[in-house]
Design a protein around this motif. Structure first.
Motif, PDB file in Angstrom:
ATOM      1  N   ALA A   3      11.006  10.986  -8.031  1.00  0.00           N
ATOM      2  CA  ALA A   3      10.232  11.302  -6.824  1.00  0.00           C
ATOM      3  C   ALA A   3       9.565  10.055  -6.260  1.00  0.00           C
ATOM      4  O   ALA A   3       9.416   9.920  -5.035  1.00  0.00           O
ATOM      5  N   PHE A   4       9.173   9.147  -7.130  1.00  0.00           N
ATOM      6  CA  PHE A   4       8.582   7.877  -6.681  1.00  0.00           C
ATOM      7  C   PHE A   4       9.614   7.029  -5.944  1.00  0.00           C
ATOM      8  O   PHE A   4       9.373   6.558  -4.823  1.00  0.00           O
ATOM      9  N   PHE A   5      10.778   6.860  -6.541  1.00  0.00           N
ATOM     10  CA  PHE A   5      11.796   5.998  -5.938  1.00  0.00           C
ATOM     11  C   PHE A   5      12.384   6.605  -4.666  1.00  0.00           C
ATOM     12  O   PHE A   5      12.852   5.870  -3.793  1.00  0.00           O
ATOM     13  N   LYS A   6      12.363   7.938  -4.560  1.00  0.00           N
ATOM     14  CA  LYS A   6      12.877   8.576  -3.352  1.00  0.00           C
ATOM     15  C   LYS A   6      12.018   8.284  -2.132  1.00  0.00           C
ATOM     16  O   LYS A   6      12.440   8.530  -0.996  1.00  0.00           O
ATOM     17  N   GLN A   7      10.822   7.775  -2.351  1.00  0.00           N
ATOM     18  CA  GLN A   7       9.957   7.408  -1.228  1.00  0.00           C
ATOM     19  C   GLN A   7      10.142   5.960  -0.804  1.00  0.00           C
ATOM     20  O   GLN A   7       9.533   5.518   0.181  1.00  0.00           O
ATOM     21  N   ILE A   8      10.966   5.214  -1.529  1.00  0.00           N
ATOM     22  CA  ILE A   8      11.229   3.815  -1.201  1.00  0.00           C
ATOM     23  C   ILE A   8      12.373   3.757  -0.204  1.00  0.00           C
ATOM     24  O   ILE A   8      13.490   4.196  -0.509  1.00  0.00           O
ATOM     25  N   ARG A   9      12.116   3.218   0.951  1.00  0.00           N
ATOM     26  CA  ARG A   9      13.083   3.269   2.052  1.00  0.00           C
ATOM     27  C   ARG A   9      14.409   2.630   1.681  1.00  0.00           C
ATOM     28  O   ARG A   9      15.483   3.174   1.982  1.00  0.00           O
ATOM     29  N   GLU A  17       0.825  -1.201   0.000  1.00  0.00           N
ATOM     30  CA  GLU A  17       0.000   0.000   0.000  1.00  0.00           C
ATOM     31  C   GLU A  17       0.861   1.252   0.000  1.00  0.00           C
ATOM     32  O   GLU A  17       0.518   2.260  -0.638  1.00  0.00           O
ATOM     33  N   MET A  18       1.992   1.200   0.685  1.00  0.00           N
ATOM     34  CA  MET A  18       2.906   2.337   0.698  1.00  0.00           C
ATOM     35  C   MET A  18       3.461   2.605  -0.693  1.00  0.00           C
ATOM     36  O   MET A  18       3.587   3.772  -1.109  1.00  0.00           O
ATOM     37  N   VAL A  19       3.779   1.547  -1.426  1.00  0.00           N
ATOM     38  CA  VAL A  19       4.284   1.694  -2.791  1.00  0.00           C
ATOM     39  C   VAL A  19       3.224   2.341  -3.674  1.00  0.00           C
ATOM     40  O   VAL A  19       3.524   3.244  -4.472  1.00  0.00           O
ATOM     41  N   GLN A  20       1.989   1.896  -3.542  1.00  0.00           N
ATOM     42  CA  GLN A  20       0.911   2.473  -4.338  1.00  0.00           C
ATOM     43  C   GLN A  20       0.726   3.963  -4.015  1.00  0.00           C
ATOM     44  O   GLN A  20       0.566   4.795  -4.916  1.00  0.00           O
ATOM     45  N   THR A  21       0.763   4.309  -2.736  1.00  0.00           N
ATOM     46  CA  THR A  21       0.632   5.711  -2.337  1.00  0.00           C
ATOM     47  C   THR A  21       1.797   6.545  -2.840  1.00  0.00           C
ATOM     48  O   THR A  21       1.621   7.683  -3.297  1.00  0.00           O
ATOM     49  N   ALA A  22       3.005   5.987  -2.786  1.00  0.00           N
ATOM     50  CA  ALA A  22       4.196   6.702  -3.253  1.00  0.00           C
ATOM     51  C   ALA A  22       4.109   6.991  -4.748  1.00  0.00           C
ATOM     52  O   ALA A  22       4.511   8.069  -5.203  1.00  0.00           O
ATOM     53  N   PHE A  23       3.570   6.049  -5.505  1.00  0.00           N
ATOM     54  CA  PHE A  23       3.451   6.281  -6.943  1.00  0.00           C
ATOM     55  C   PHE A  23       2.444   7.390  -7.225  1.00  0.00           C
ATOM     56  O   PHE A  23       2.638   8.207  -8.134  1.00  0.00           O
ATOM     57  N   GLU A  24       1.379   7.445  -6.481  1.00  0.00           N
ATOM     58  CA  GLU A  24       0.378   8.497  -6.670  1.00  0.00           C
ATOM     59  C   GLU A  24       0.920   9.868  -6.255  1.00  0.00           C
ATOM     60  O   GLU A  24       0.567  10.889  -6.857  1.00  0.00           O
ATOM     61  N   LYS A  25       1.786   9.912  -5.262  1.00  0.00           N
ATOM     62  CA  LYS A  25       2.309  11.185  -4.750  1.00  0.00           C
ATOM     63  C   LYS A  25       3.457  11.725  -5.599  1.00  0.00           C
ATOM     64  O   LYS A  25       3.909  12.858  -5.368  1.00  0.00           O
ATOM     65  N   ARG A  26       3.948  10.945  -6.545  1.00  0.00           N
ATOM     66  CA  ARG A  26       5.118  11.371  -7.319  1.00  0.00           C
ATOM     67  C   ARG A  26       4.839  12.653  -8.101  1.00  0.00           C
ATOM     68  O   ARG A  26       5.743  13.485  -8.276  1.00  0.00           O
ATOM     69  N   ILE A  27       3.590  12.839  -8.576  1.00  0.00           N
ATOM     70  CA  ILE A  27       3.249  14.027  -9.367  1.00  0.00           C
ATOM     71  C   ILE A  27       3.421  15.288  -8.519  1.00  0.00           C
ATOM     72  O   ILE A  27       4.057  16.263  -8.931  1.00  0.00           O
ATOM     73  N   GLU A  28       2.866  15.243  -7.325  1.00  0.00           N
ATOM     74  CA  GLU A  28       2.933  16.409  -6.442  1.00  0.00           C
ATOM     75  C   GLU A  28       4.351  16.682  -5.967  1.00  0.00           C
ATOM     76  O   GLU A  28       4.800  17.840  -5.926  1.00  0.00           O
ATOM     77  N   LEU A  29       5.092  15.624  -5.608  1.00  0.00           N
ATOM     78  CA  LEU A  29       6.435  15.802  -5.063  1.00  0.00           C
ATOM     79  C   LEU A  29       7.415  16.329  -6.102  1.00  0.00           C
ATOM     80  O   LEU A  29       8.398  16.992  -5.756  1.00  0.00           O
ATOM     81  N   ALA A  30       7.175  16.021  -7.372  1.00  0.00           N
ATOM     82  CA  ALA A  30       8.110  16.446  -8.420  1.00  0.00           C
ATOM     83  C   ALA A  30       7.732  17.783  -9.042  1.00  0.00           C
ATOM     84  O   ALA A  30       8.471  18.298  -9.900  1.00  0.00           O
ATOM     85  N   ARG A  31       6.625  18.366  -8.631  1.00  0.00           N
ATOM     86  CA  ARG A  31       6.108  19.574  -9.291  1.00  0.00           C
ATOM     87  C   ARG A  31       7.120  20.715  -9.297  1.00  0.00           C
ATOM     88  O   ARG A  31       7.302  21.416 -10.299  1.00  0.00           O
ATOM     89  N   ASP A  32       7.816  20.926  -8.188  1.00  0.00           N
ATOM     90  CA  ASP A  32       8.743  22.069  -8.087  1.00  0.00           C
ATOM     91  C   ASP A  32      10.097  21.795  -8.740  1.00  0.00           C
ATOM     92  O   ASP A  32      10.933  22.711  -8.823  1.00  0.00           O
ATOM     93  N   ASN A  33      10.338  20.561  -9.183  1.00  0.00           N
ATOM     94  CA  ASN A  33      11.641  20.212  -9.754  1.00  0.00           C
ATOM     95  C   ASN A  33      11.588  19.976 -11.262  1.00  0.00           C
ATOM     96  O   ASN A  33      12.589  19.555 -11.849  1.00  0.00           O
ATOM     97  N   LEU A  34      10.452  20.230 -11.881  1.00  0.00           N
ATOM     98  CA  LEU A  34      10.314  19.981 -13.310  1.00  0.00           C
ATOM     99  C   LEU A  34      11.081  21.015 -14.126  1.00  0.00           C
ATOM    100  O   LEU A  34      11.031  22.219 -13.844  1.00  0.00           O
ATOM    101  N   LEU A  35      11.786  20.546 -15.152  1.00  0.00           N
ATOM    102  CA  LEU A  35      12.551  21.421 -16.037  1.00  0.00           C
ATOM    103  C   LEU A  35      11.752  21.809 -17.277  1.00  0.00           C
ATOM    104  O   LEU A  35      12.112  22.768 -17.968  1.00  0.00           O
ATOM    105  N   TRP A  36      10.713  21.046 -17.550  1.00  0.00           N
ATOM    106  CA  TRP A  36       9.886  21.280 -18.721  1.00  0.00           C
ATOM    107  C   TRP A  36       8.442  21.457 -18.275  1.00  0.00           C
ATOM    108  O   TRP A  36       7.964  20.738 -17.398  1.00  0.00           O
ATOM    109  N   ASN A  37       7.740  22.385 -18.886  1.00  0.00           N
ATOM    110  CA  ASN A  37       6.339  22.603 -18.567  1.00  0.00           C
ATOM    111  C   ASN A  37       5.497  21.493 -19.199  1.00  0.00           C
ATOM    112  O   ASN A  37       5.424  21.402 -20.434  1.00  0.00           O
ATOM    113  N   PRO A  38       4.868  20.641 -18.398  1.00  0.00           N
ATOM    114  CA  PRO A  38       4.136  19.503 -18.963  1.00  0.00           C
ATOM    115  C   PRO A  38       2.873  19.885 -19.717  1.00  0.00           C
ATOM    116  O   PRO A  38       2.257  19.038 -20.358  1.00  0.00           O
ATOM    117  N   THR A  39       2.491  21.169 -19.675  1.00  0.00           N
ATOM    118  CA  THR A  39       1.302  21.609 -20.414  1.00  0.00           C
ATOM    119  C   THR A  39       1.660  22.093 -21.818  1.00  0.00           C
ATOM    120  O   THR A  39       0.771  22.483 -22.584  1.00  0.00           O
TER     121      THR A  39
END
Length: 436
Positions: A248-254, A204-226
């Motif tokens: 950002a996903f893998f950084k949540q894996i202990r 369940e933690m892995v699933q949550t981490a994958f969902e949170k990757r979008i939010e966690l990486a928002r401030d580090n994006l080099l390209w505008n995804p829109t």
């Protein structure tokens, strides 16, 4: 044995740590004048003494005549060495191993624990025999330690059988020839796969981490995804968006965060980019035939890929991508765990034209890889059954390796197609990930 004309004498060596027995020997008036008593003081710290094998080895170095003098302090029969801290025969050693950890209530004496334990009577009363073993110094702690080591050795053998390390040079060819060779050999397992509460929580933690990757990486994006990409250079730079989100996903894996900075860099540099297409299977919308990670992103469809890499490569990607989408539609947790397994696979994605550095702590990566491989396998087996698990695992490995080989060809073609003057305009982080 020493012989004389009419009289045979027998020399007996008694070794004990019981101070009462030593006191009785020293104060006894019944000892003959020819008898000799020697008391050797032992060191207080004897915790390093091992089981019978070490003691027997040291005693046998003195010659076979020495072993004849050893007497089991439990039953009086001949002994070959020390077992669980006491000189004892093989029979008493095995008896103690079988009974020392049992519930005392299961052993009872009909004669109120007054039985005499000798070679002839040792099998009559288990309760008195066990009491004598404990009284004369046999230690349950050593038995527990020995049993624990035995369990650890058995688990290590099972792990080597079930999940063998990947040979960095030959593994890919072997897996392409027979994808089932990478599957855990569950037929050799004593018990079926199980998932405990910690395993379920980790999934369940892995699933949550994958969902949170979008939010966690928002401030580090080099390209505008829109923003749409209009040429090959922009297409390559736009790939930094899913790349940073995977980071950002893998950084949540202990297990990944606990690695050294050097090992994290190596795994990211050599394993990250090949995972983008498999990760797209988790964002593929079957109704619109588009890949879109979040609603604000510009969707990727066949026309976008065709414009960037050409029709020929698109036709080769589709039969690889489709089975991965089917697996995600069946159970997306499988793909999320599989991404972690691939990311922690040292040497799996090394290109023929690159030399991957040696990890600083290879065993830490190997243990993490094994943990998530077993977690993935157990989840599939428990949730979907062993037959379905085999088919899914085989398909995952086979399709990923097909993509890996195709990706190398595409990457080489793209680098040749992109003018060198424009290669310097690729984002530095993408230059590193693309090995430019």
């Amino acid at each position: 044995m020493n012989s004389s004309t009419n009289l045979k004498q027998r020399r007996v060596m008694l070794i004990t740590t019981d101070e009462k027995i030593i006191e009785q020997i020293c104060t006894s008036n019944n000892l003959s004048s020819s008898s000799k008593t020697v008391i050797l003081e032992s060191e207080e710290n004897n915790n390093d003494l091992s089981d019978s094998s070490d003691d027997m080895e040291s005693m046998n170095q003195e010659g076979t005549s020495t072993t004849k003098l050893l007497v089991c302090v439990i039953c009086g029969s001949s002994a070959l060495g020390r077992n669980f801290g006491v000189i004892s025969c093989e029979s008493c050693k095995l008896f103690f191993r079988r009974n020392a950890l049992k519930n005392p209530a299961t052993l009872s004496c009909r004669y109120k624990n007054t039985c005499t334990v000798t070679l002839e009577t040792r099998r009559r009363c288990s309760a008195c025999r066990l009491n004598k073993c404990l009284k004369y110094g046999m230690k349950r702690e050593r038995l527990i330690k020995a049993e624990k080591k035995s369990i650890e050795r058995r688990q290590c053998r099972e792990e080597r059988t079930n999940i063998s390390p990947i040979n960095e040079q030959n593994s890919q060819l072997q897996l392409l020839a027979s994808p089932d060779s990478y599957l855990p050999q569950t037929s050799s397992r004593i018990q079926r796969a199980v998932l405990n509460s910690d395993d379920l929580q980790r999934i369940e933690m892995v699933q949550t981490a994958f969902e949170k990757r979008i939010e966690l990486a928002r401030d580090n994006l080099l390209w505008n995804p829109t923003v749409h990409s209009t040429n090959l250079l922009e297409f390559l730079n736009s790939r930094s968006v899913p790349a940073m989100r995977l980071v950002a996903f893998f950084k949540q894996i202990r297990e990944f965060t606990e690695l050294s900075s050097e090992d994290k860099f190596i795994l990211t540099k050599y394993n990250l980019m090949p995972l983008i297409v498999p990760s797209f299977a988790l964002s593929f919308k079957k109704d619109t035939k588009q890949v879109i990670e979040t609603n604000t992103d510009v969707p990727w469809d066949e026309s976008a890929f065709q414009q960037a890499i050409g029709t020929n490569y698109l036709l080769q990607i589709k039969p690889i991508f489709a089975p991965l989408v089917e697996i995600v539609q069946y159970d997306q947790k499988i793909m999320q765990l599989f991404l972690i397994v691939l990311f922690l696979s040292k040497g799996l994605s090394t290109g023929e034209d690159t030399t991957e550095p040696i990890l600083r702590d290879y065993m830490a990566v190997y243990r993490a890889h094994n943990f998530y491989t077993e977690l993935l396998w157990n989840y599939m087996e428990v949730t979907h059954g062993i037959k379905v698990a085999y088919r899914i695992f085989s398909k995952l490995i086979f399709q990923y390796l097909r993509w890996l080989n195709l990706r190398r060809t595409i990457a080489l073609d793209v680098q040749q197609s992109l003018p060198r003057t424009e290669q310097s305009n690729i984002f530095p982080v993408m230059q590193s990930l693309f090995h430019i």
